[in-house]
Design a protein around this motif. Structure first.
Motif, mmCIF file in Angstrom:
data_model
loop_
_atom_site.group_PDB
_atom_site.id
_atom_site.type_symbol
_atom_site.label_atom_id
_atom_site.label_comp_id
_atom_site.label_asym_id
_atom_site.label_seq_id
_atom_site.Cartn_x
_atom_site.Cartn_y
_atom_site.Cartn_z
ATOM 1 N N GLY A 90 5.689 3.195 3.286
ATOM 2 C CA GLY A 90 4.964 2.169 2.540
ATOM 3 C C GLY A 90 4.535 1.060 3.475
ATOM 4 N N VAL A 91 3.399 0.474 3.220
ATOM 5 C CA VAL A 91 2.860 -0.597 4.069
ATOM 6 C C VAL A 91 2.767 -1.869 3.241
ATOM 7 C CG1 VAL A 91 0.895 -1.384 5.436
ATOM 8 C CG2 VAL A 91 1.562 1.035 5.487
ATOM 9 N N ASN A 92 3.308 -2.931 3.783
ATOM 10 C CA ASN A 92 3.248 -4.236 3.110
ATOM 11 C C ASN A 92 2.382 -5.178 3.947
ATOM 12 O OD1 ASN A 92 4.249 -6.026 0.921
ATOM 13 N ND2 ASN A 92 5.022 -7.178 2.675
ATOM 14 N N VAL B 75 1.820 -7.410 8.867
ATOM 15 C CA VAL B 75 1.768 -6.036 8.362
ATOM 16 C C VAL B 75 3.066 -5.351 8.757
ATOM 17 C CG1 VAL B 75 0.524 -3.844 8.415
ATOM 18 C CG2 VAL B 75 -0.738 -5.998 8.638
ATOM 19 N N SER B 76 3.724 -4.747 7.779
ATOM 20 C CA SER B 76 4.964 -4.038 8.083
ATOM 21 C C SER B 76 4.950 -2.675 7.401
ATOM 22 C CB SER B 76 6.176 -4.847 7.614
ATOM 23 O OG SER B 76 6.110 -5.074 6.228
ATOM 24 N N LEU C 174 0.853 -1.189 0.000
ATOM 25 C CA LEU C 174 0.000 0.000 0.000
ATOM 26 C C LEU C 174 0.882 1.229 0.000
ATOM 27 C CD1 LEU C 174 -2.505 -1.173 2.756
ATOM 28 C CD2 LEU C 174 -2.736 -1.443 0.291
ATOM 29 N N GLY C 175 0.708 2.098 -0.991
ATOM 30 C CA GLY C 175 1.483 3.328 -1.058
ATOM 31 C C GLY C 175 0.813 4.443 -0.263
ATOM 32 N N GLY C 176 1.393 5.625 -0.315
ATOM 33 C CA GLY C 176 0.789 6.781 0.345
ATOM 34 C C GLY C 176 1.248 6.989 1.765
ATOM 35 N N GLY D 76 7.886 0.050 7.039
ATOM 36 C CA GLY D 76 9.268 0.402 7.346
ATOM 37 C C GLY D 76 9.831 -0.540 8.397
ATOM 38 N N PRO D 77 10.394 0.021 9.478
ATOM 39 C CA PRO D 77 10.986 -0.836 10.512
ATOM 40 C C PRO D 77 9.959 -1.406 11.484
ATOM 41 C CG PRO D 77 11.327 1.478 11.061
ATOM 42 C CD PRO D 77 10.648 1.453 9.724
ATOM 43 N N VAL D 78 8.712 -0.987 11.393
ATOM 44 C CA VAL D 78 7.682 -1.431 12.342
ATOM 45 C C VAL D 78 6.826 -2.515 11.683
ATOM 46 C CG1 VAL D 78 5.726 -0.704 13.749
ATOM 47 C CG2 VAL D 78 7.631 0.881 13.344
ATOM 48 N N GLY D 79 6.524 -3.552 12.465
ATOM 49 C CA GLY D 79 5.698 -4.629 11.935
ATOM 50 C C GLY D 79 4.853 -5.265 13.012
ATOM 51 N N ALA D 80 3.798 -5.938 12.605
ATOM 52 C CA ALA D 80 2.923 -6.662 13.529
ATOM 53 C C ALA D 80 2.360 -7.867 12.791
ATOM 54 C CB ALA D 80 1.792 -5.757 14.015
ATOM 55 N N SER D 81 1.990 -8.883 13.567
ATOM 56 C CA SER D 81 1.409 -10.087 12.965
ATOM 57 C C SER D 81 0.336 -10.651 13.872
ATOM 58 C CB SER D 81 2.486 -11.142 12.684
ATOM 59 O OG SER D 81 3.045 -11.591 13.908
#
Length: 198
Positions: free
Chosen positions: A90-92, A131-132, A84-86, A134-139
């Motif tokens: 960026g969010v993956n 969900v990540s 996801l851009g914007g 940049g350096p932040v992520g969660a699952s």
């Protein structure tokens, strides 16, 4: 007088044939029953999910009870990866779904090689989401009830090897991730695979 002559001819004919023995009738072949051999089997398949627009891979292991009836366990896997851009980084979002079902299949043979199959299955699906940004992520992950129906054609290449192709309807009951209900998920897959008897 004429009737006596006819009667005499009938008696003479019967006496003449009295010494003849009749040839025995050949033994009748028993009616053959349809082949109902049982065996174990394993298989691999790949399908294209129309809504998700992703490939769905499956593996099966089961028992053919004979006369067209079989039971098998199936595990599948599909992965969806969206960016996801914007956002500054960026969010993956990566979603993995692994359905595991127990299935019943009935197969009707048109010929020794070609047949039609139809079946139903039920079990559970493991859904994992990461969900990540940049350096932040969660699952998070969850399990949900799953059902499916499938039908198609099968072709026996040899006694122990067959190929199949058909359609599948897959339904997941309300998986929940990060405490949020996703709602019922369903999709239709088109594809095929191979099976080995042993």
């Amino acid at each position: 007088m004429k009737s006596n002559t006819t009667f005499t001819l009938l008696i003479l004919s019967a006496v003449a044939h009295a010494g003849e023995t009749m040839a025995p009738m050949p033994p009748q072949e028993p009616m053959s029953a349809p082949l109902c051999e049982s065996s174990w089997f394993a298989g691999l398949g790949a399908e294209y999910l129309l809504d998700a627009e992703e490939m769905y891979y499956t593996g099966q292991f089961g028992y053919d009870m004979g006369c067209g009836h079989s039971l098998f366990l199936e595990a599948g896997w599909v992965q969806e990866d969206d960016s996801l851009g914007g956002f500054p980084f960026g969010v993956n979002v990566e979603v993995d779904v692994i359905p595991v079902t127990l299935n019943y299949k009935y197969e009707y043979a048109f010929t020794r090689q070609l047949g039609f199959y139809i079946g139903l299955g039920a079990g559970a699906s493991y859904t994992d989401i990461e969900v990540s940004a940049g350096p932040v992520g969660a699952s998070d992950d969850s399990w949900s009830f799953t059902a499916q129906a499938f039908a198609g054609l099968t072709y026996n290449v040899s006694e122990n090897f067959s190929i199949y192709g058909g359609a599948r309807y897959l339904w997941l009951d309300d998986p929940s991730v990060f405490g949020v209900s996703v709602g019922n998920l369903d999709d239709v897959g088109l594809g095929g695979g191979v099976r080995f008897k042993f």
